[in-house]
Design a protein around this motif. Structure first.
Motif, short mmCIF file in Angstrom:
data_model
loop_
_atom_site.label_atom_id
_atom_site.label_comp_id
_atom_site.label_asym_id
_atom_site.label_seq_id
_atom_site.Cartn_x
_atom_site.Cartn_y
_atom_site.Cartn_z
N ARG A 1 0.91 -1.39 0.01
CA ARG A 1 -0.07 -0.06 0.21
C ARG A 1 0.75 1.29 0.11
O ARG A 1 0.44 2.41 -0.42
CB ARG A 1 -1.15 0.00 1.23
N ALA A 2 2.18 1.18 0.49
CA ALA A 2 2.82 2.40 0.69
C ALA A 2 3.87 2.53 -0.64
O ALA A 2 4.47 3.32 -0.94
CB ALA A 2 3.78 2.28 1.83
N THR A 3 3.38 1.22 -1.52
CA THR A 3 4.40 1.45 -2.96
C THR A 3 3.98 1.90 -3.91
O THR A 3 4.25 2.64 -5.05
CB THR A 3 5.01 0.11 -2.85
N ILE A 4 2.59 1.24 -4.20
CA ILE A 4 2.03 1.73 -5.50
C ILE A 4 1.18 2.81 -5.52
O ILE A 4 0.77 3.60 -4.34
CB ILE A 4 0.59 0.61 -5.64
N PRO A 5 0.67 3.63 -6.70
CA PRO A 5 0.25 4.90 -6.85
C PRO A 5 -1.09 4.85 -6.14
O PRO A 5 -1.80 3.83 -6.04
CB PRO A 5 0.20 5.10 -8.29
N ALA A 6 -1.46 6.10 -5.87
CA ALA A 6 -2.87 6.36 -5.18
C ALA A 6 -3.98 6.12 -6.11
O ALA A 6 -5.19 5.73 -5.55
CB ALA A 6 -2.87 7.89 -4.54
N ASN A 7 -3.72 6.16 -7.26
CA ASN A 7 -4.99 6.18 -8.08
C ASN A 7 -5.13 4.40 -8.61
O ASN A 7 -6.01 4.19 -9.37
CB ASN A 7 -4.61 6.67 -9.50
N VAL A 8 -4.48 3.67 -8.06
CA VAL A 8 -4.62 2.32 -8.05
C VAL A 8 -5.16 1.62 -6.74
O VAL A 8 -4.75 1.58 -5.73
CB VAL A 8 -3.32 1.47 -8.47
N ASP A 9 -6.50 1.08 -6.96
CA ASP A 9 -6.95 0.40 -5.74
C ASP A 9 -6.68 -1.04 -5.71
O ASP A 9 -6.46 -1.74 -6.85
CB ASP A 9 -8.68 0.32 -5.81
N ILE A 10 -6.75 -1.58 -4.53
CA ILE A 10 -6.44 -3.07 -4.44
C ILE A 10 -7.62 -3.47 -3.72
O ILE A 10 -8.17 -3.27 -2.71
CB ILE A 10 -5.27 -3.12 -3.04
N VAL A 11 -8.20 -4.85 -4.33
CA VAL A 11 -9.33 -5.49 -3.90
C VAL A 11 -8.97 -6.98 -3.72
O VAL A 11 -8.26 -7.40 -4.68
CB VAL A 11 -10.44 -5.13 -5.05
N THR A 12 -9.39 -7.37 -2.49
CA THR A 12 -9.07 -8.54 -2.29
C THR A 12 -10.11 -9.44 -1.84
O THR A 12 -11.08 -9.11 -1.49
CB THR A 12 -8.01 -8.56 -0.98
N HIS A 13 -10.19 -10.71 -2.30
CA HIS A 13 -11.15 -11.93 -1.96
C HIS A 13 -10.42 -13.24 -1.35
O HIS A 13 -9.85 -13.76 -2.21
CB HIS A 13 -11.88 -12.14 -3.32
N LEU A 14 -10.24 -13.11 0.08
CA LEU A 14 -9.44 -14.04 0.51
C LEU A 14 -10.01 -15.00 1.36
O LEU A 14 -11.09 -14.58 2.10
CB LEU A 14 -8.48 -13.50 1.60
N ASP A 15 -9.49 -16.31 1.24
CA ASP A 15 -10.16 -17.37 2.07
C ASP A 15 -9.47 -17.68 3.09
O ASP A 15 -8.22 -18.18 2.94
CB ASP A 15 -10.42 -18.55 1.15
N ASP A 16 -9.91 -17.23 4.23
CA ASP A 16 -9.06 -17.45 5.76
C ASP A 16 -9.06 -18.63 6.12
O ASP A 16 -8.40 -18.94 7.03
CB ASP A 16 -9.70 -16.36 6.83
N ASP A 17 -9.86 -19.64 5.67
CA ASP A 17 -9.70 -21.29 5.99
C ASP A 17 -8.88 -22.05 5.22
O ASP A 17 -9.11 -23.17 5.00
CB ASP A 17 -11.25 -21.61 6.15
N LEU A 18 -8.10 -21.54 4.44
CA LEU A 18 -7.16 -22.34 3.79
C LEU A 18 -6.27 -23.06 4.59
O LEU A 18 -5.78 -22.66 5.46
CB LEU A 18 -6.44 -21.50 2.75
N PRO A 19 -5.96 -24.34 4.05
CA PRO A 19 -4.86 -25.11 4.87
C PRO A 19 -3.48 -24.54 4.74
O PRO A 19 -3.21 -23.64 3.65
CB PRO A 19 -4.93 -26.59 4.14
N GLU A 20 -2.91 -24.76 5.64
CA GLU A 20 -1.42 -24.32 5.68
C GLU A 20 -0.55 -25.05 4.87
O GLU A 20 -0.63 -25.94 4.48
CB GLU A 20 -0.77 -24.27 7.23
N LEU A 21 0.27 -23.92 4.23
CA LEU A 21 1.55 -24.47 3.03
C LEU A 21 2.98 -24.42 3.64
O LEU A 21 3.00 -23.93 4.64
CB LEU A 21 1.49 -23.44 1.98
N LEU A 22 3.67 -25.07 3.13
CA LEU A 22 5.20 -25.30 3.61
C LEU A 22 5.76 -24.18 2.55
O LEU A 22 6.07 -24.93 1.40
CB LEU A 22 5.72 -26.44 3.55
N VAL A 23 6.06 -23.03 2.78
CA VAL A 23 6.56 -22.17 2.20
C VAL A 23 7.51 -21.25 2.81
O VAL A 23 7.46 -21.10 4.05
CB VAL A 23 5.47 -21.31 1.36
N ASP A 24 8.20 -20.44 1.87
CA ASP A 24 9.12 -19.66 2.40
C ASP A 24 8.37 -18.24 2.22
O ASP A 24 8.09 -17.49 1.14
CB ASP A 24 10.49 -19.40 1.52
#
Length: 689
Positions: free
Chosen positions: A479-502
């Motif tokens: 949010r502190a990086t992209i320009p002000a005229n660009v909106d960020i819209v999220t559709h997140l599933d909080d119940d996803l199983p955990e992953l083994l990632v970096d």
């Protein structure tokens, strides 16, 4: 009545002797009269015609001399026997003069001549030329001999049948075919050689043969030992009341025909079920055969394809190339192999591999072309992707070496800069230069990190993490990086199983994708980030990068969409190439680093883009085996059809949308951001797990 007889007798007694002389003279047969001295007294015109000897040359001469002249053997004996009162009938003699081209055959009858006192006064020879008649008889005899030889030695069985339907003669081949002797055959009726179930019909067929005079048909006969033989028979009326039947054993031919029929059936079976298209062309290159695989490949049914020109299947740009191949095939018995584009019935262009062969007749003339074709569109795509993967691998090796060496140099530079600043008081101007050097070194260090990520040799510390939480964490930096005229819209599933990632690497992927999306929307727009469980189907696997043949199945997906200017096909094929950039000031390592991170996580990306409408990156992260076993999808959506709503799993369909407005502090401008998330309740999550 008595008067009539007297008149007749009177007339007979009045015959002039010259009448008899004239009759003898003009008779077609030859007459020779000689006296007791064997001197010729009469030599009529018939003798002149037969021998060529004139009357004056013969009358008054000894008969023996004339007969010797005619080369008659035993002349004296033949002439003397009538003088003794003996008649010698039907003596065949040969007359031959020296100037005759060949001897002629005559029939001579020798008789005694008596005077009025019934005393023998001489002899008479009646001669008839039988050369032609004898030749005809001999020819007839010879013909009959040859016919009999053919009858006896014919390889085909020949049987002679009388009008009553009984065999009256049979040749040895008939005996060998039926197993009966000649005596057994001539005592049998026609139906006896038929198989039992056809004997009634055999008599009826014989009656039809008598009525028509000829018959030709195939049938089965029964041999003496009970075995059956398939034969071909030809019967014909000989005109004398008998019928000749020629029978040929065709068992071998029928067996060969059956084998050929079965071979053709197998060939047709293979043609109809083979995975490759099979097309036969006429000499003018119009379709004459079209198998089901060709129907599936090009879309035309067999009925529609009949008479279809090759030009309907080939794009106009390839007409000249294909025409050259056709010319070679039409010239002789050659084969060709080519890979070119073809047009389907619906207008779709596919890549096909063709194997063509000229078809020739017995004389060696080309009568058509046979082709086998297979759709290699996916194979060509896969080969191109493999070549691209190999190129990326080579670049990764090169990049890894450069990044390590460059990183070592940067470590020395940054270390010395730190030591320099801590040990020396710098002037204001020198401090500015020091700051510029440090900033450039930091940027170079970031570039090295990108290079190592692309080369898959950077630091990789996988830990259990939840993808939606990683997205939320990355958004704080974003949010502190992209320009002000660009909106960020999220559709997140909080119940996803955990992953083994970096976690840091996944955050870097999110940042890179979102920054690229923002740069594609200089006039503003929206970046949508969706997390869900999606299905990686076999259809989309060949379109994903990297190409390492992953198995289909469920994945945890993250989709990053933008409403920017999009990309054309040629640009999409190169976006993951290192050092490729569409921006003048870009270093071309952002998406290359994304691909490197995905390789390390055995993840994949599918890119969709439409010029003027935007771009979407579908990231597929693998589930653990345990997670795959417990995930229940209802139903499992396709990877390329993910909607803005997250995938709902059984028992966890609760979601709500929340919108939050961000405001930058310390006098910065305000920028809108919309977030739709599924909130978690610790208790329900605990029960579900």
């Amino acid at each position: 009545m008595g008067k009539s007889r007297k008149k007749t007798k009177a007339k007979t007694q009045t015959f002039d002797p010259s009448f008899f002389e004239s009759m003898v003279e003009h008779c077609a047969e030859g007459f020779v009269v000689y006296d007791r001295d064997l001197t010729i007294q009469v030599w009529n015109r018939g003798m002149v015609a037969m021998t060529g000897l004139l009357r004056d040359d013969c009358v008054g001469r000894p008969a023996t001399d004339i007969l010797r002249l005619l080369a008659v053997a035993g002349a004296e004996d033949l002439l003397s026997r009538p003088l003794a009162g003996e008649s010698v009938p039907m003596q065949c003699v040969t007359f031959r003069l020296s100037d005759w081209p060949e001897a002629r055959l005559f029939e001579a009858n020798y008789h005694p001549v008596r005077d009025v006192s019934d005393d023998i006064c001489g002899g008479m020879i009646v001669v008839r030329d039988v050369t032609e008649r004898t030749g005809m008889e001999q020819a007839m005899l010879e013909s009959e001999r040859r016919h009999r030889l053919r009858f006896m030695h014919s390889p085909d069985a020949i049987l002679i049948i009388d009008p009553n339907g009984r065999y009256i003669d049979a040749n040895p081949a008939a005996c060998a075919l039926t197993g009966y002797t000649h005596e057994e055959l001539v005592s049998m009726a026609v139906p006896m050689l038929s198989v039992p179930e056809e004997r009634k019909a055999a008599r009826k067929r014989f009656d039809e043969l008598v009525a028509t005079g000829e018959s030709r048909r195939e049938r089965v006969i029964c041999r003496k030992d009970g075995s059956r033989v398939h034969v071909e028979g030809h019967a014909i009326d000989l005109g004398d009341g008998t019928i000749q039947t020629s029978v040929r054993d065709i068992s071998i031919r029928k067996a060969a025909e059956e084998q050929l029929h079965q071979a053709l059936q197998r060939l047709q079976f293979h043609i109809e079920r083979m995975p490759m298209g099979y097309v036969v062309w006429t000499l003018d290159m119009f379709v004459s055969e079209w198998n089901p695989a060709a129907e599936r490949m090009f879309g035309w049914s067999t009925t529609e394809a009949m008479g279809l020109s090759w030009r309907k299947l080939v794009p106009e740009s390839n007409h000249n190339k294909v025409a050259d191949v056709i010319d070679e095939l039409q010239k002789g018995y050659v084969s060709s192999h080519s890979i070119n584009e073809n047009i389907c019935k619906d207008g779709t262009v596919i890549t096909c591999e063709w194997f063509n062969t000229s078809l020739v007749d017995k004389s060696g003339n080309v009568i058509g072309v046979a082709s086998m074709v297979q759709d290699v569109t996916q194979r060509e795509l896969a080969e191109a992707q493999i070549r691209h993967a190999q190129k990326m691998e080579s670049l990764g090796v090169l990049t890894r070496g450069i990044a390590h060496d460059f990183g070592n140099l940067l470590t020395v530079i940054l270390g010395n800069l730190k030591m320099l600043k801590s040990s020396t008081e710098l002037s204001e101007r020198a401090n500015e230069h020091w700051t510029l050097i440090e900033q450039a070194s930091r940027k170079a260090s970031d570039l090295t990190s990108h290079l190592l990520a692309f080369a898959r040799t950077g630091r990789h510390h996988p830990r259990p993490a939840q993808l939606s939480e990683i997205v939320c964490s990355a958004l704080k930096l974003l949010r502190a990086t992209i320009p002000a005229n660009v909106d960020i819209v999220t559709h997140l599933d909080d119940d996803l199983p955990e992953l083994l990632v970096d976690r840091s690497q996944i955050e870097q992927v999110i940042l890179n994708l979102c920054l690229n999306a923002a740069q594609a929307m200089p006039k503003g727009g929206a970046v949508e980030i969706t997390t869900c469980i999606s299905n990686m189907t076999p259809e989309i696997i060949p379109k994903c990068a990297p190409l390492d043949s992953p198995r289909p199945g469920p994945r945890i997906a993250m989709i990053v969409r933008d409403t920017g200017h999009g990309m054309d096909e040629s640009t999409m094929q190169r976006i993951f190439d290192p050092f490729f950039s569409t921006k003048m000031d870009g270093h071309g390592l952002g998406l290359a680093a994304v691909l490197g991170v995905l390789r390390q996580h055995q993840a994949h990306v599918l890119t969709e883009s439409v010029p003027g409408k935007g771009t979407a990156f579908h990231i597929f992260l693998p589930l653990s085996r345990d997670a795959e076993a417990i995930i229940e999808l209802d139903p499992l959506p396709d990877a390329t059809s993910v909607s803005l709503e997250p995938t709902r799993r059984k028992g966890k369909a609760r979601a709500r949308a929340e919108a939050e407005n961000r405001q930058r502090s310390n006098g910065n401008s305000t920028r809108g951001s919309k977030t739709t998330r599924k909130r978690r309740k610790s208790q329900s999550r605990h029960n579900s797990d």
